[in-house]
Motif scaffolding. Structure first.
Motif, PDB file in Angstrom:
ATOM      1  N   LYS A   1      -3.024 -10.159   3.497  1.00 39.52           N
ATOM      2  CA  LYS A   1      -2.966 -11.286   2.556  1.00 39.52           C
ATOM      3  C   LYS A   1      -4.421 -11.920   2.621  1.00 39.52           C
ATOM      4  O   LYS A   1      -5.092 -11.924   3.617  1.00 39.52           O
ATOM      5  CB  LYS A   1      -1.993 -12.338   2.932  1.00 39.52           C
TER       6      LYS A   1
ATOM      7  N   TRP B   1      -4.458  -3.414  -2.829  1.00 33.32           N
ATOM      8  CA  TRP B   1      -4.221  -4.388  -1.617  1.00 33.32           C
ATOM      9  C   TRP B   1      -4.401  -5.723  -2.381  1.00 33.32           C
ATOM     10  O   TRP B   1      -3.726  -6.806  -2.027  1.00 33.32           O
ATOM     11  CB  TRP B   1      -4.891  -4.203  -0.327  1.00 33.32           C
TER      12      TRP B   1
ATOM     13  N   ASN C   1      -3.792  -6.870  -5.073  1.00 34.76           N
ATOM     14  CA  ASN C   1      -2.761  -7.450  -5.935  1.00 34.76           C
ATOM     15  C   ASN C   1      -1.770  -8.380  -5.120  1.00 34.76           C
ATOM     16  O   ASN C   1      -1.181  -9.397  -5.886  1.00 34.76           O
ATOM     17  CB  ASN C   1      -1.840  -6.390  -6.448  1.00 34.76           C
ATOM     18  N   ALA C   2      -1.958  -8.531  -3.860  1.00 32.86           N
ATOM     19  CA  ALA C   2      -0.958  -9.467  -3.111  1.00 32.86           C
ATOM     20  C   ALA C   2      -1.803 -10.544  -2.668  1.00 32.86           C
ATOM     21  O   ALA C   2      -1.292 -11.500  -1.713  1.00 32.86           O
ATOM     22  CB  ALA C   2      -0.156  -8.336  -2.080  1.00 32.86           C
ATOM     23  N   THR C   3      -2.706 -10.840  -3.039  1.00 34.72           N
ATOM     24  CA  THR C   3      -3.754 -11.741  -2.749  1.00 34.72           C
ATOM     25  C   THR C   3      -4.370 -12.776  -3.657  1.00 34.72           C
ATOM     26  O   THR C   3      -3.942 -12.681  -4.916  1.00 34.72           O
ATOM     27  CB  THR C   3      -5.167 -11.124  -2.073  1.00 34.72           C
TER      28      THR C   3
END
Length: 381
Positions: free
Chosen positions: A77, A243, A245-247
């Motif tokens: 994150k 990765w 995309n979840a931040t």
């Protein structure tokens, strides 16, 4: 380290590792996050995969790099001021740089897949054994990876039948449509053919069962098949940005997964976060020397921000760098390429890249001693 600005560098490839060291020298408190426990000289990976004894010094434990704290992890994150790692650790930062690079079709041949030195050594033990055992090799992709791989195999082995399949009009295709670019592609094709490689242009490849590769001409004509003991795919590349995309940075990604950046390589919408190298949407070829230049330019801009604040005027990046060029090795003694409007002679490419593969230069960028590459006997009948 009180008083120092905290910099988080995500990704320890060419750009990330060099930037981390440069920023540390400029007085920043640098943490480098990478899933591996070693940095890697990407230019040397193809030779290492074909003949591991022919290259040394390309894998550098992060523990040997001074002034940088390494965390073996990935980022789960991320906000504009902190990142949560896959280990659960949370790192606060003043500035961050995303340098996670790209994944290319060369796979294990062109990039480490494992995370430890022992795993990388096992990988190249396997790849070199495959080359040694194969009599008929098909390489799919006529870009730098495919051409360089063919050159390395020819250097260290005789009696291999190599077919190089490329869907384009010419090898080493480039957006720079100069005579020098076409000349380097012509020279590459001529050298490969002189050394017995069957170069198939304007042709699509499809791998079937039992090592059968179907070759279909793009402009009509009858499809043929080639029997292969080894097929290496060296096509396609995508940025390592999923990765995000979840931040909080998901909105900065474009349709191809590249990070949208401004003229100074800051991520769109963020004043304290940069991106460098293959992950960016900068309209230029994704080449290692440009990534290195991104790293130094960004380290300089970070120093300005640290001293003057986030509204300070930063130096813009000129797409393509100060000169346009490409060097492609053909074993340790030759190569092809171009610089600006000039086709580079083989001796120039050999001297500047092929012999050492930039291993010593990369090591010196990280504050380490250069190395002398082994002298291996060329293939003989």
């Amino acid at each position: 380290m009180p008083g120092k600005k905290k910099l988080l560098v995500i990704g320890g490839g060419t750009g990330g590792a060099i930037l981390a060291v440069d920023a540390a020298k400029k007085g920043m408190d640098v943490t480098l996050v990478d899933r591996k426990d070693f940095a890697n000289v990407m230019y040397a990976n193809l030779r290492y995969a074909v003949q591991p004894k022919a290259v040394t010094g390309l894998n550098i434990p992060y523990s040997e790099i001074k002034g940088v704290t390494h965390k073996k992890a990935t980022v789960a994150k991320m906000t504009k001021s902190s990142a949560e790692l896959s280990t659960g650790e949370v790192i606060d930062f003043d500035f961050a740089v995303i340098a996670t690079g790209s994944t290319n079709g060369g796979g294990v041949w062109a990039q480490p897949q494992g995370t430890t030195l022992a795993e990388r050594e096992a990988e190249v033990k396997e790849t070199s054994a495959k080359v040694a055992a194969a009599k008929n090799i098909v390489i799919v992709g006529g870009g730098p990876v495919g051409v360089e791989l063919a050159g390395e195999i020819l250097e260290y082995y005789v009696g291999k039948k190599i077919t190089l399949v490329h869907s384009g009009e010419r090898l080493l295709e480039s957006p720079y449509n100069r005579d020098s670019v076409v000349g380097s592609a012509t020279n590459a094709a001529a050298w490969l053919k002189q050394h017995g490689v069957d170069v198939k242009l304007n042709t699509r490849a499809e791998e079937g069962a039992g090592g059968v590769v179907r070759l279909t001409p793009k402009k009509g004509g009858e499809a043929t098949t080639v029997q292969a003991d080894l097929v290496v795919w060296a096509v396609g590349s995508k940025p390592n940005t999923e990765w995000l995309n979840a931040t909080d940075f998901a909105s900065a990604l474009d349709g191809s997964g590249h990070i949208q950046v401004g003229p100074d390589l800051r991520v769109k919408g963020f004043k304290n976060v940069f991106a460098v190298g293959d992950v960016t949407d900068v309209k230029e070829e994704k080449l290692g020397f440009l990534t290195t230049m991104h790293a130094h330019a960004t380290a300089a801009n970070l120093a300005v921000l640290a001293a003057k604040g986030e509204d300070a005027k930063l130096a813009p990046w000129k797409p393509g760098g100060p000169f346009k060029g490409l060097f492609v090795t053909l074993g340790p003694k030759g190569g092809v390429g171009f610089m600006m409007c000039c086709t580079a002679p083989s001796c120039m490419v050999a001297s500047m890249k092929s012999k050492d593969l930039f291993v010593s230069q990369f090591r010196q960028e990280l504050g380490l001693n250069p190395v002398t590459q082994p002298t291996m006997p060329a293939a003989s009948a």
